[in-house]
Design a protein around this motif. Structure first.
Motif, short mmCIF file in Angstrom:
data_model
loop_
_atom_site.label_atom_id
_atom_site.label_comp_id
_atom_site.label_asym_id
_atom_site.label_seq_id
_atom_site.Cartn_x
_atom_site.Cartn_y
_atom_site.Cartn_z
N UNK A 53 -42.63 -7.87 -8.19
CA UNK A 53 -42.91 -8.61 -9.42
C UNK A 53 -42.17 -7.99 -10.60
N UNK A 54 -42.26 -6.67 -10.73
CA UNK A 54 -41.58 -5.98 -11.84
C UNK A 54 -40.07 -6.14 -11.73
N UNK A 55 -39.55 -6.07 -10.50
CA UNK A 55 -38.11 -6.26 -10.30
C UNK A 55 -37.68 -7.67 -10.71
N UNK A 56 -38.52 -8.65 -10.40
CA UNK A 56 -38.20 -10.03 -10.77
C UNK A 56 -38.23 -10.21 -12.28
N UNK A 57 -39.22 -9.63 -12.93
CA UNK A 57 -39.29 -9.71 -14.40
C UNK A 57 -38.01 -9.18 -15.03
N UNK A 58 -37.57 -8.01 -14.55
CA UNK A 58 -36.34 -7.41 -15.08
C UNK A 58 -35.12 -8.27 -14.76
N UNK A 59 -35.09 -8.85 -13.55
CA UNK A 59 -33.95 -9.67 -13.15
C UNK A 59 -33.88 -10.95 -13.96
N UNK A 60 -35.03 -11.56 -14.26
CA UNK A 60 -35.05 -12.78 -15.08
C UNK A 60 -34.52 -12.48 -16.49
N UNK A 61 -34.96 -11.36 -17.04
CA UNK A 61 -34.48 -10.98 -18.38
C UNK A 61 -32.98 -10.73 -18.37
N UNK A 62 -32.49 -10.07 -17.30
CA UNK A 62 -31.06 -9.80 -17.20
C UNK A 62 -30.25 -11.09 -17.04
N UNK A 63 -30.80 -12.02 -16.24
CA UNK A 63 -30.10 -13.29 -16.01
C UNK A 63 -30.02 -14.12 -17.29
N UNK A 64 -31.04 -14.03 -18.12
CA UNK A 64 -31.05 -14.79 -19.37
C UNK A 64 -29.93 -14.33 -20.31
N UNK A 65 -29.55 -13.05 -20.17
CA UNK A 65 -28.53 -12.50 -21.07
C UNK A 65 -27.20 -12.25 -20.37
N UNK A 66 -27.15 -12.42 -19.04
CA UNK A 66 -25.96 -12.10 -18.28
C UNK A 66 -25.23 -13.32 -17.76
N UNK A 67 -24.54 -13.10 -16.64
CA UNK A 67 -23.72 -14.16 -16.06
C UNK A 67 -24.09 -14.46 -14.63
N UNK A 71 -27.57 -13.83 -12.32
CA UNK A 71 -28.32 -14.99 -11.83
C UNK A 71 -28.51 -14.91 -10.32
N UNK A 72 -27.46 -14.48 -9.61
CA UNK A 72 -27.57 -14.33 -8.16
C UNK A 72 -28.59 -13.26 -7.80
N UNK A 73 -28.61 -12.18 -8.56
CA UNK A 73 -29.58 -11.11 -8.30
C UNK A 73 -30.99 -11.61 -8.56
N UNK A 74 -31.17 -12.41 -9.60
CA UNK A 74 -32.49 -12.96 -9.89
C UNK A 74 -32.97 -13.85 -8.75
N UNK A 75 -32.07 -14.69 -8.25
CA UNK A 75 -32.43 -15.59 -7.15
C UNK A 75 -32.83 -14.79 -5.90
N UNK A 76 -32.12 -13.70 -5.65
CA UNK A 76 -32.43 -12.85 -4.50
C UNK A 76 -33.82 -12.24 -4.63
#
Length: 213
Positions: A53-67, A71-76
């Motif tokens: 859950x914590x990893x997903x929260x961080x990945x969503x935040x990164x995807x919102x500001x990244x490329x 986004x691929x990491x968030x989906x994973x």
């Protein structure tokens, strides 16, 4: 007439990211106080779900500001959380004893069925007041057809940011729903929903915040 079986709601892949984050956070916490995990061993350790859950929260935040890479990491990471929730939903389905409150306490929702009954009214909060030390007392509008009421709460941080909501208890009346074990000087936000017959429950009320004294 046979009692209709309570079914844990799944389909996590169809939810948006904030909804999955909310469910996974609630389940990671809810399993701990709903089941004796020394006797019943879930297929996924709640601590592992919380980490995912914590990893997903961080990945969503990164995807919102990244490329695309973010986004691929968030989906994973989202796929990992979805899979964990699917397995834990089956675990709760097996051990809930056909009880709606158990499913809700564990952090999941139940499958609702279309009936001729009217939808439950939202029991909006009237007030939140200080009780004894470490207590806040919530009062909400009663719902005529409700059998009970559920309360969830979250801490309120800087800039009035509300944290993850957690299930705090079930009550038979809205006159004085006392939440205990709170920290003095901390502000909490609460929401209430009504639970009716035939596995029905209302939407959550708008959150109301108050500092515990």
């Amino acid at each position: 007439m046979a009692t209709e079986k309570v079914r844990v709601k799944t389909g996590f892949g169809a939810l948006n990211d904030p909804a999955v984050i909310s469910v996974s956070g609630n389940v990671a916490a809810g399993l701990l106080w709903t089941f004796d995990l020394k006797t019943l061993i879930p297929p996924i350790d709640p601590a592992n779900l919380k980490a995912a859950h914590d990893d997903l929260v961080a990945a969503v935040e990164a995807a919102d500001q990244g490329g695309p890479l973010q986004t691929a990491d968030k989906k994973k990471k989202r796929k990992v959380v979805n899979g964990m929730l699917d397995k834990l939903a089956s675990f709760v389905q097996l051990h809930c004893n056909n009880d709606v409150k158990t499913v809700l306490s564990a952090g999941f929702a139940v499958v609702t069925h279309s009936t001729t009954q009217s939808a439950l009214t939202v029991p909006n909060i009237i007030s939140v007041d200080n009780g004894n030390g470490g207590q806040l007392v919530i009062r909400a509008r009663s719902v005529r057809t409700a059998a009970s009421y559920e309360v969830r709460g979250a801490t309120v941080g800087a800039n009035a940011t509300i944290g993850e909501f957690k299930f705090l208890g079930s009550f038979t009346t809205t006159r004085a729903m006392t939440v205990t074990g709170l920290t003095a000087g901390t502000t909490y936000a609460f929401s209430v929903r009504a639970v009716g017959s035939s596995n029905r429950y209302s939407d959550w009320s708008d959150p109301v915040a108050h500092m515990c004294m």
